[in-house]
Design a protein around this motif. Structure first.
Motif, PDB file in Angstrom:
ATOM      1  N   TYR A   2       0.852  -1.174   0.000  1.00  0.00           N
ATOM      2  CA  TYR A   2       0.000   0.000   0.000  1.00  0.00           C
ATOM      3  C   TYR A   2       0.893   1.231   0.000  1.00  0.00           C
ATOM      4  O   TYR A   2       1.775   1.360   0.851  1.00  0.00           O
ATOM      5  N   ASN A  21      -3.422  -2.819  10.084  1.00  0.00           N
ATOM      6  CA  ASN A  21      -3.179  -3.563   8.851  1.00  0.00           C
ATOM      7  C   ASN A  21      -1.697  -3.945   8.820  1.00  0.00           C
ATOM      8  O   ASN A  21      -0.834  -3.097   8.968  1.00  0.00           O
ATOM      9  N   LYS A  60      -9.855  -4.302  -9.161  1.00  0.00           N
ATOM     10  CA  LYS A  60      -9.801  -4.422  -7.701  1.00  0.00           C
ATOM     11  C   LYS A  60      -9.491  -5.859  -7.310  1.00  0.00           C
ATOM     12  O   LYS A  60      -9.984  -6.794  -7.940  1.00  0.00           O
ATOM     13  N   PRO A  61      -8.699  -6.068  -6.262  1.00  0.00           N
ATOM     14  CA  PRO A  61      -8.394  -7.428  -5.803  1.00  0.00           C
ATOM     15  C   PRO A  61      -9.645  -8.233  -5.447  1.00  0.00           C
ATOM     16  O   PRO A  61      -9.655  -9.444  -5.596  1.00  0.00           O
ATOM     17  N   SER A  62     -10.704  -7.572  -5.024  1.00  0.00           N
ATOM     18  CA  SER A  62     -11.920  -8.279  -4.635  1.00  0.00           C
ATOM     19  C   SER A  62     -12.796  -8.677  -5.822  1.00  0.00           C
ATOM     20  O   SER A  62     -13.760  -9.412  -5.659  1.00  0.00           O
ATOM     21  N   SER A  63     -12.438  -8.215  -7.011  1.00  0.00           N
ATOM     22  CA  SER A  63     -13.256  -8.544  -8.179  1.00  0.00           C
ATOM     23  C   SER A  63     -12.799  -9.850  -8.816  1.00  0.00           C
ATOM     24  O   SER A  63     -11.638 -10.226  -8.728  1.00  0.00           O
ATOM     25  N   GLY A  64     -13.704 -10.532  -9.446  1.00  0.00           N
ATOM     26  CA  GLY A  64     -13.357 -11.754 -10.164  1.00  0.00           C
ATOM     27  C   GLY A  64     -12.486 -11.483 -11.378  1.00  0.00           C
ATOM     28  O   GLY A  64     -11.816 -12.376 -11.883  1.00  0.00           O
ATOM     29  N   THR A  67      -8.552 -12.246 -11.163  1.00  0.00           N
ATOM     30  CA  THR A  67      -8.135 -13.633 -11.404  1.00  0.00           C
ATOM     31  C   THR A  67      -7.942 -13.878 -12.891  1.00  0.00           C
ATOM     32  O   THR A  67      -6.978 -14.525 -13.297  1.00  0.00           O
TER      33      THR A  67
END
Length: 79
Positions: A2, A21, A60-64, A67
């Protein structure tokens, strides 16, 4: 990793302390925001093991979608 572009070091330190964090945190004071024309925060960037920016507009890391991007890079490392 970050990277914060906060202008006030104390504000940044307070935010780190309050969130507990444990990821790597860096305070950038070199005007990264202006130098890299970062119009949206947070900004997600993929960097290869050699330090080369692979994409400066990663999902975003949280999005599919992330991957899919990473799988593509693994299948086509020359990209």
């Amino acid at each position: 990793i970050y990277i914060s572009i906060d202008k006030k070091k104390e504000k940044w330190l307070d935010a780190i302390r309050s969130k507990a964090n444990f990821d790597t945190q860096i305070l950038d004071t070199s005007n990264m925001y202006d130098n890299y024309l970062l119009y949206q925060l947070p900004k997600f960037i993929i960097i290869d093991p050699n330090g080369k920016i692979v994409t400066s507009d990663a999902p975003k890391p949280s999005s599919g979608e992330l991957t899919i991007v990473l799988d593509s890079l693994l299948r086509h490392p020359e990209i």
